[in-house]
Design a protein around this motif. Structure first.
Motif, PDB file in Angstrom:
ATOM      1  N   ARG A  83       0.837  -1.192   0.000  1.00 28.09           N
ATOM      2  CA  ARG A  83       0.000   0.000   0.000  1.00 28.09           C
ATOM      3  C   ARG A  83       0.877   1.250   0.000  1.00 28.09           C
ATOM      4  O   ARG A  83       2.032   1.229   0.415  1.00 28.09           O
ATOM      5  CB  ARG A  83      -0.897   0.014   1.233  1.00 28.09           C
ATOM      6  N   SER A  84       0.304   2.338  -0.453  1.00 26.70           N
ATOM      7  CA  SER A  84       1.057   3.586  -0.504  1.00 26.70           C
ATOM      8  C   SER A  84       1.343   4.091   0.908  1.00 26.70           C
ATOM      9  O   SER A  84       0.637   3.738   1.868  1.00 26.70           O
ATOM     10  CB  SER A  84       0.283   4.650  -1.285  1.00 26.70           C
ATOM     11  N   LEU A  85       2.356   4.912   1.044  1.00 33.69           N
ATOM     12  CA  LEU A  85       2.770   5.430   2.348  1.00 33.69           C
ATOM     13  C   LEU A  85       1.638   6.160   3.063  1.00 33.69           C
ATOM     14  O   LEU A  85       1.477   6.038   4.281  1.00 33.69           O
ATOM     15  CB  LEU A  85       3.965   6.380   2.165  1.00 33.69           C
ATOM     16  N   LEU A  86       0.852   6.915   2.323  1.00 30.80           N
ATOM     17  CA  LEU A  86      -0.192   7.721   2.944  1.00 30.80           C
ATOM     18  C   LEU A  86      -1.439   6.920   3.293  1.00 30.80           C
ATOM     19  O   LEU A  86      -2.353   7.453   3.936  1.00 30.80           O
ATOM     20  CB  LEU A  86      -0.559   8.897   2.030  1.00 30.80           C
ATOM     21  N   ASN A  87      -1.481   5.649   2.894  1.00 32.97           N
ATOM     22  CA  ASN A  87      -2.620   4.800   3.246  1.00 32.97           C
ATOM     23  C   ASN A  87      -2.326   3.899   4.435  1.00 32.97           C
ATOM     24  O   ASN A  87      -3.217   3.195   4.913  1.00 32.97           O
ATOM     25  CB  ASN A  87      -3.036   3.931   2.052  1.00 32.97           C
ATOM     26  N   ARG A  88      -1.101   3.926   4.899  1.00 34.11           N
ATOM     27  CA  ARG A  88      -0.714   3.074   6.021  1.00 34.11           C
ATOM     28  C   ARG A  88      -0.805   3.840   7.339  1.00 34.11           C
ATOM     29  O   ARG A  88      -0.607   5.040   7.398  1.00 34.11           O
ATOM     30  CB  ARG A  88       0.695   2.522   5.791  1.00 34.11           C
ATOM     31  N   LYS A  89      -1.126   3.123   8.410  1.00 34.93           N
ATOM     32  CA  LYS A  89      -1.390   3.739   9.706  1.00 34.93           C
ATOM     33  C   LYS A  89      -0.106   3.938  10.516  1.00 34.93           C
ATOM     34  O   LYS A  89       0.880   3.221  10.346  1.00 34.93           O
ATOM     35  CB  LYS A  89      -2.360   2.876  10.521  1.00 34.93           C
ATOM     36  N   VAL A  90      -0.161   4.910  11.404  1.00 40.73           N
ATOM     37  CA  VAL A  90       0.951   5.189  12.317  1.00 40.73           C
ATOM     38  C   VAL A  90       0.755   4.359  13.586  1.00 40.73           C
ATOM     39  O   VAL A  90      -0.304   4.413  14.211  1.00 40.73           O
ATOM     40  CB  VAL A  90       1.011   6.680  12.682  1.00 40.73           C
ATOM     41  N   LEU A  91       1.761   3.579  13.956  1.00 37.40           N
ATOM     42  CA  LEU A  91       1.700   2.735  15.147  1.00 37.40           C
ATOM     43  C   LEU A  91       2.681   3.216  16.206  1.00 37.40           C
ATOM     44  O   LEU A  91       3.750   3.727  15.879  1.00 37.40           O
ATOM     45  CB  LEU A  91       2.021   1.281  14.783  1.00 37.40           C
ATOM     46  N   CYS A  92       2.295   3.051  17.451  1.00 39.21           N
ATOM     47  CA  CYS A  92       3.181   3.404  18.564  1.00 39.21           C
ATOM     48  C   CYS A  92       4.187   2.278  18.759  1.00 39.21           C
ATOM     49  O   CYS A  92       3.815   1.131  19.012  1.00 39.21           O
ATOM     50  CB  CYS A  92       2.355   3.629  19.827  1.00 39.21           C
ATOM     51  N   LYS A  93       5.454   2.593  18.625  1.00 37.75           N
ATOM     52  CA  LYS A  93       6.525   1.599  18.717  1.00 37.75           C
ATOM     53  C   LYS A  93       7.065   1.503  20.137  1.00 37.75           C
ATOM     54  O   LYS A  93       7.467   0.439  20.604  1.00 37.75           O
ATOM     55  CB  LYS A  93       7.641   1.984  17.742  1.00 37.75           C
ATOM     56  N   SER A  94       7.112   2.638  20.828  1.00 36.41           N
ATOM     57  CA  SER A  94       7.589   2.697  22.206  1.00 36.41           C
ATOM     58  C   SER A  94       6.807   3.767  22.945  1.00 36.41           C
ATOM     59  O   SER A  94       6.575   4.848  22.420  1.00 36.41           O
ATOM     60  CB  SER A  94       9.086   3.029  22.245  1.00 36.41           C
ATOM     61  N   GLU A  95       6.385   3.441  24.172  1.00 28.22           N
ATOM     62  CA  GLU A  95       5.594   4.378  24.960  1.00 28.22           C
ATOM     63  C   GLU A  95       6.444   5.201  25.924  1.00 28.22           C
ATOM     64  O   GLU A  95       5.908   6.037  26.641  1.00 28.22           O
ATOM     65  CB  GLU A  95       4.524   3.617  25.751  1.00 28.22           C
ATOM     66  N   SER A  96       7.737   4.968  25.935  1.00 29.70           N
ATOM     67  CA  SER A  96       8.586   5.677  26.890  1.00 29.70           C
ATOM     68  C   SER A  96       8.625   7.169  26.571  1.00 29.70           C
ATOM     69  O   SER A  96       8.728   7.562  25.403  1.00 29.70           O
ATOM     70  CB  SER A  96      10.007   5.103  26.872  1.00 29.70           C
ATOM     71  N   PRO A  97       8.527   8.028  27.580  1.00 30.74           N
ATOM     72  CA  PRO A  97       8.503   9.483  27.370  1.00 30.74           C
ATOM     73  C   PRO A  97       9.792   9.976  26.726  1.00 30.74           C
ATOM     74  O   PRO A  97      10.869   9.403  26.918  1.00 30.74           O
ATOM     75  CB  PRO A  97       8.355  10.046  28.799  1.00 30.74           C
ATOM     76  N   THR A  98       9.672  11.047  25.967  1.00 29.69           N
ATOM     77  CA  THR A  98      10.843  11.632  25.307  1.00 29.69           C
ATOM     78  C   THR A  98      11.477  12.729  26.161  1.00 29.69           C
ATOM     79  O   THR A  98      12.616  13.108  25.924  1.00 29.69           O
ATOM     80  CB  THR A  98      10.438  12.253  23.959  1.00 29.69           C
ATOM     81  N   GLY A  99      10.702  13.252  27.111  1.00 25.60           N
ATOM     82  CA  GLY A  99      11.197  14.374  27.902  1.00 25.60           C
ATOM     83  C   GLY A  99      10.822  15.714  27.310  1.00 25.60           C
ATOM     84  O   GLY A  99      11.068  16.764  27.908  1.00 25.60           O
ATOM     85  N   GLU A 119      10.393   4.319   6.892  1.00 22.75           N
ATOM     86  CA  GLU A 119       9.210   4.556   6.064  1.00 22.75           C
ATOM     87  C   GLU A 119       8.370   5.723   6.550  1.00 22.75           C
ATOM     88  O   GLU A 119       7.768   6.446   5.749  1.00 22.75           O
ATOM     89  CB  GLU A 119       8.368   3.285   5.994  1.00 22.75           C
ATOM     90  N   LEU A 120       8.312   5.923   7.854  1.00 18.20           N
ATOM     91  CA  LEU A 120       7.477   7.009   8.362  1.00 18.20           C
ATOM     92  C   LEU A 120       8.025   8.370   7.944  1.00 18.20           C
ATOM     93  O   LEU A 120       7.263   9.289   7.628  1.00 18.20           O
ATOM     94  CB  LEU A 120       7.343   6.933   9.886  1.00 18.20           C
TER      95      LEU A 120
END
Length: 295
Positions: A110-126, A284-285
């Motif tokens: 699928r094209s890049l804009l049709n794919r969903k964004v997934l959370c890979k890590s929940e650790s805070p960035t600060g 890819e993101l």
């Protein structure tokens, strides 16, 4: 936005006075906390920690700094691109720090804009803005696309149920970050009908170094392969163009260098992002964000 948007007529601008920074880090490299590092270069692998004392700026802060008028301390009133551009920076920064990714493609790519964004890590960035956006993405089911998140975080959606995702006062919050880092200062300016808080440049050396870094990426340090380029710098070029602030970095160049720089930016804009994202080691993101602003 078309790929030619933002390539505005060159404005004459004087080069800001250079001020030495505390210490160079890999000459033109960027730095960020060790636990937040993703594969910084195209080839992958862990980044080295250079323990630089140099002021660390996020992509959002760098874009805002490029857009701020040095003495006046505010962005152009005519720039209606920087708001969505800053949201693209947030997605890119989270991707670079390994917090989010695109869902895997199936047998039929699928094209890049049709794919969903997934959370890979929940650790805070600060970083408050990044963590706020990450929280929204983590709690949203089903997941949304890159294009949708840029719209939701900007508040540019017709869906009233999605307005809760809007990040408010982003420019002012980023400007306060720059003040805390000693890059800018805070003043009040009277515009006859209203007073406005402005953030004039306090340390010209930091901005001058950022401008030089952008210039050198497409001039002296040009690499004719986006996968060998510094990922953070590649996204800075794309997002500066999308935010209509890239011209500010190129204005001090000679006519000849300016033409070379703009030609190479166009080469980057004319790449087939779908094809580039399919190459080994590609994030890819990041390519999805670039696609969202140049399609």
């Amino acid at each position: 936005m078309s790929r030619s948007d933002g390539l505005v007529q060159r404005r004459n601008a004087s080069s800001a006075a250079s001020k030495s920074a505390d210490r160079d880090q890999e000459d033109y490299g960027s730095s960020w906390p060790e636990d937040d590092k993703d594969t910084h270069h195209g080839g992958g692998g862990e980044e080295e920690d250079h323990d630089s004392k140099e002021t660390r700026l996020t992509l959002m802060e760098e874009i805002l700094l490029l857009g701020l008028k040095d003495k006046e301390g505010y962005t152009s009133f005519w720039n209606d691109c920087i708001s969505s551009g800053l949201r693209g920076c947030i997605l890119s920064e989270l991707a670079l720090r390994g917090r989010i990714e695109l869902e895997k493609t199936g047998m039929r790519r699928r094209s890049l804009l049709n794919r969903k964004v997934l959370c890979k890590s929940e650790s805070p960035t600060g970083d408050v803005l990044l963590d706020e956006a990450l929280k929204h993405m983590k709690e949203t089911q089903p997941p949304e696309t890159v294009q949708s998140w840029i719209e939701y975080l900007s508040g540019e959606t017709w869906n009233p149920m999605k307005l809760k995702y809007q990040l408010r006062n982003v420019r002012e919050r980023l400007a306060k970050n720059l003040v805390e880092k000693g890059v800018c200062t805070t003043e009040k300016q009277n515009f006859v009908l209203f007073d406005m808080t402005t953030h004039p440049l306090n340390d010209s050396g930091i901005k001058q170094k950022l401008v030089k870094k952008v210039q050198e990426t497409v001039l002296g340090r040009w690499i004719n392969d986006p996968h060998r380029m510094d990922r953070r710098m590649l996204m800075l070029i794309y997002l500066a163009h999308a935010s209509d602030v890239l011209e500010n970095a190129f204005a001090p160049l000679s006519d000849e260098d300016y033409e070379v720089a703009m030609r190479r930016v166009r080469e980057l804009l004319d790449l087939d992002f779908e094809q580039e994202s399919a190459k080994e080691g590609a994030n890819e993101l990041l390519w999805a964000v670039a696609t969202a602003f140049t399609k």
